[in-house]
Design an enzyme around this catalytic site. Structure first.
Site, PDB file in Angstrom:
ATOM      1  N   ASP A  76      35.939  53.622  44.495  1.00 38.51           N
ATOM      2  CA  ASP A  76      35.978  52.192  44.225  1.00 38.51           C
ATOM      3  C   ASP A  76      36.334  51.502  45.538  1.00 38.51           C
ATOM      4  O   ASP A  76      36.801  52.134  46.498  1.00 38.51           O
ATOM      5  CB  ASP A  76      36.990  51.869  43.132  1.00 38.51           C
ATOM      6  CG  ASP A  76      36.592  50.622  42.341  1.00 38.51           C
ATOM      7  OD1 ASP A  76      35.856  49.778  42.889  1.00 38.51           O
ATOM      8  OD2 ASP A  76      37.008  50.487  41.181  1.00 38.51           O
ATOM      9  N   GLU A 133      39.527  36.284  31.734  1.00 37.54           N
ATOM     10  CA  GLU A 133      39.595  37.742  31.646  1.00 37.54           C
ATOM     11  C   GLU A 133      38.588  38.319  32.634  1.00 37.54           C
ATOM     12  O   GLU A 133      37.433  37.917  32.676  1.00 37.54           O
ATOM     13  CB  GLU A 133      39.314  38.242  30.222  1.00 37.54           C
ATOM     14  CG  GLU A 133      38.017  37.741  29.613  1.00 37.54           C
ATOM     15  CD  GLU A 133      37.811  38.260  28.197  1.00 37.54           C
ATOM     16  OE1 GLU A 133      38.574  39.128  27.729  1.00 37.54           O
ATOM     17  OE2 GLU A 133      36.857  37.787  27.553  1.00 37.54           O
TER      18      GLU A 133
END
Length: 724
Positions: A248, A460
């Site tokens: 990542d 979110e």
């Protein structure tokens, strides 16, 4: 078997080509290929390449492309075939855009064919901001959607990949976002193998995914992007993964800055590469050559990694010996075409969930309505259509616009934004709830009121997204933000029929709405065409067919601690309280019946069990229903009945169709702390219906799944089976 052997032969040919290229590279050149910004090696015919690209629900961040519903919303379709169709369309647009960009020497970020999708993490806690990137809380549904997404994205050509998919984030990753760079997710072997790994395994073994991305956090003390157990013992040895692993973005830097498991960048790079990370999203692999020269990483290990990366590029047709490529003729005109827009609408229609329809308020009859009110902060909010990791649509149709377009001049549409999405007032100088008078006026003159509430990707999402109003991206609780519930109460108290349209990528505690509002639609993040689809559902042009891929809880307080990764009391499989709306639940305007449901045998053997039933549409509308098969192991300390099979069927009024679903022997097994799947001597139950067998689902739907008792005569360890 012949085709499998041919594919393996081709892979070996590509790997040999890659090895020949790598053998000609200097150490510096090899190291340059392990950064996401891979440098050109002109003398070997290797152009520069940027590996970083996104396509969760459409080609993202690279200009105009079809913006499909967010991943969590597509999961609500419970439709594997649709998932593959969408992914194939994404790959078509990806290829078309790539070919156009290459023509004009545009090789920058988000312009490649290596898409870092799908996200197959398990949405274990509704507070997690990135949950809407996933396919929900269930390992089986996530596995099926993930595999079919990969098959669609990568294509079915025997020689070349259409695009390269990447299963992320491996593994045991689902928040909290603000702790991810230092957090250690502690998990038992049982939860690891029962919940967190199945979707990844399916993507690798069945989907043949080209890449796997590691997560930011540690799992059981080891950083995921340098985790020997995850990357070597499980991914490569247990599952036989042959693709490449990517970190990542900037996650390897966390090894020393956040997790503090190594001294500095050189040691962090060594830990990542030695444990199987081949590609660095970020820049820390600039230290790789130094790590080799210090003897911390062998050049043989670098060769292995670069060979894997070169093999992927050869399979994509980007380098190496290239014959006529099957995907090089895709036209730029495929992007955002009428065909793509129609598929987008179809996907949204199949993903909308009807949660409540008291008194059959829906569908609305526009012939009997003179004025309709549309109220709420998500009524005309484009951001609430798309979620995150999104592309750019040429046109967005909000709920308000969809209703206005659908009704035309026949019905007057009154509108009020009602309130800010999360603040107390819309006008900075106003008092709290500064649109109440307007709301009351809209309600007074309307025959029906549509309230459009919920969240958007500004509330979110991922840590660090500039738009996140809650800073970390996670939700502090499950309540409707701001004064949204006050607006709902005002609409209900007007005495007019109210329909709630909920747009969000996660579950919300909407107990007031469940009690007081007669009709509720959950639209998720329905994509750029979402408003049109919602209008068609509201007015009965199409029948709702979605099912919840997540559990709607009643309160935040019933949830375990966010940082607790044990599955106890989490998701429908382990929860102890009653759901507000359960996983797998969704209503329709029409009615379905199952007839003649039977199983092939009452003993669990290596042959598995075949479930057969006939589905009939006995209602007044054409529509689709999902047959769901659940298995419950009847022993202490085992999960509730778990989804193990599904089949979606479309039926016209009065039509019948036979459905067959095969359960493998492994579907009756559970993993123990020994990391083995055991089928234990005793009883299991099979439930066949259109929802879970839990009491809440049965109460909401007014019907129970059919139940069958089967026996396991002796305990044994089983393999992972093979689905047909």
């Amino acid at each position: 078997m012949k085709e499998l052997n041919q594919n393996q032969e081709k892979l070996e040919e590509y790997r040999k080509q890659a090895e020949e290229l790598v053998a000609q590279m200097t150490l510096e050149e090899k190291c340059s290929q392990m950064l996401h910004t891979a440098a050109a090696i002109k003398r070997l015919g290797i152009p520069q390449y940027n590996w970083w690209n996104e396509a969760l629900h459409g080609v993202a961040r690279a200009g105009v492309a079809t913006v499909f519903p967010q991943a969590i919303t597509m999961a609500a379709s419970f439709d594997e075939d649709l998932m593959e169709e969408v992914a194939d369309a994404i790959a078509t647009e990806g290829r078309a855009k790539f070919l156009n960009q290459q023509q004009y020497q545009d090789c920058e970020i988000y312009k490649g064919l290596t898409f870092w999708s799908p996200n197959v993490n398990i949405f274990r806690d509704p507070r997690w901001g990135r949950g809407h990137e996933t396919f929900g809380e269930d390992p089986y549904l996530t596995s099926r959607m993930g595999v079919r997404f990969i098959k669609g994205l990568q294509g079915h050509d025997k020689d070349y990949l259409k695009a390269a998919a990447c299963a992320k984030h491996f593994a045991v990753h689902s928040g909290p976002e603000d702790l991810r760079h230092e957090f250690n997710a502690e998990v038992s072997n049982t939860d690891l193998y029962e919940t967190y790994l199945p979707a990844f395994r399916a993507c690798v073994v069945e989907g043949k995914v080209e890449a796997v991305m590691g997560a930011y956090n540690c799992t059981n003390g080891e950083p995921c992007c340098g985790n020997k157990r995850l990357l070597q013992e499980i991914l490569r040895k247990e599952w036989g993964f042959e693709g490449h692993v990517v970190s990542d973005c900037w996650a390897i830097r966390d090894f020393y800055q956040g997790h503090k498991v190594v001294e500095g960048p050189v040691e962090a790079v060594a830990m990542a590469v030695n444990h199987g990370c081949d590609l660095n999203c970020g820049s820390i692999f600039l230290y790789l050559q130094e790590a080799v020269e210090k003897g911390l990483v062998s050049e043989k290990q670098v060769d292995r990694a670069v060979t894997a990366l070169m093999t992927s590029r050869i399979k994509l047709g980007l380098i190496g010996k290239k014959e006529k490529h099957p995907y090089d003729s895709i036209s730029f005109l495929e992007v955002d075409s009428n065909v793509m827009q129609e598929l987008n609408r179809k996907t949204a229609l199949k993903s909308i969930v009807l949660l409540k329809n008291q008194g059959n308020l829906l569908p609305l009859d526009r012939k009997t309505i003179r004025t309709i009110g549309v109220i709420g902060p998500n009524s005309n909010n484009r951001k609430a259509l798309v979620g995150n990791y999104e592309g750019t649509a040429s046109r967005y149709i909000t709920v308000l616009e969809g209703i206005q377009e659908y009704l035309g001049d026949q019905v007057r549409v009154l509108f009020s934004e009602g309130c800010h999405l999360y603040k107390e007032r819309l006008n900075g100088r106003g008092v709290g709830s500064d649109r109440l008078a307007e709301i009351k006026g809209v309600c007074k003159y309307s025959d029906v009121v549509i309230c459009c509430m919920g969240l958007d990707a500004g509330l979110e999402g991922e840590q660090g997204d500039k738009s996140n109003q809650f800073a970390s991206g996670d939700k502090p609780d499950l309540k409707l933000p701001g004064v949204q519930e006050e607006v709902l109460r005002t609409a209900v108290e007007s005495g007019k029929p109210v329909v709630l349209v909920l747009l969000s990528g996660s579950a919300l505690a909407i107990s007031y709405a469940e009690e007081k509002i007669p009709a509720i639609l959950y639209g998720g993040y329905p994509g750029a065409q979402g408003g049109k689809a919602i209008a068609q559902i509201l007015f009965g042009e199409n029948c709702p067919e979605g099912k919840l891929p997540i559990t709607f809880y009643r309160t935040t307080e019933e949830l375990p601690e966010f940082t607790d990764y044990a599955m106890k009391n989490r998701t429908y499989r382990y929860m102890e309280s009653e759901a507000l709306y359960p996983f797998g639940y969704g209503l329709s305007y029409t009615k379905f019946a199952l007839h003649g449901t039977r199983i092939s045998c009452s003993e669990v053997t290596e042959k598995g069990i075949l479930v057969e039933t006939e589905v009939e549409n006995i209602g007044d509308y054409d529509g689709a229903e999902t047959v769901q098969v659940y298995v419950k192991v009847e022993q202490e300390q085992t999960p509730h009945a778990q989804l193990k099979g599904l089949c979606k069927v479309y039926l016209k009024r009065g039509e019948k169709r036979k459905v067959s679903i095969w359960l493998a022997e492994e579907d009756f097994g559970l993993y123990g702390e020994d990391c083995k799947k055991w089928v234990r001597k005793g009883n299991c139950k099979i439930y066949v219906g259109t929802s879970q067998p839990d009491l809440r689902s049965c109460s909401l739907r007014g019907q129970k799944p059919e139940e069958f008792l089967v026996q396991v005569l002796e305990s044994r360890v089983v393999g992972d089976g093979k689905r047909i």
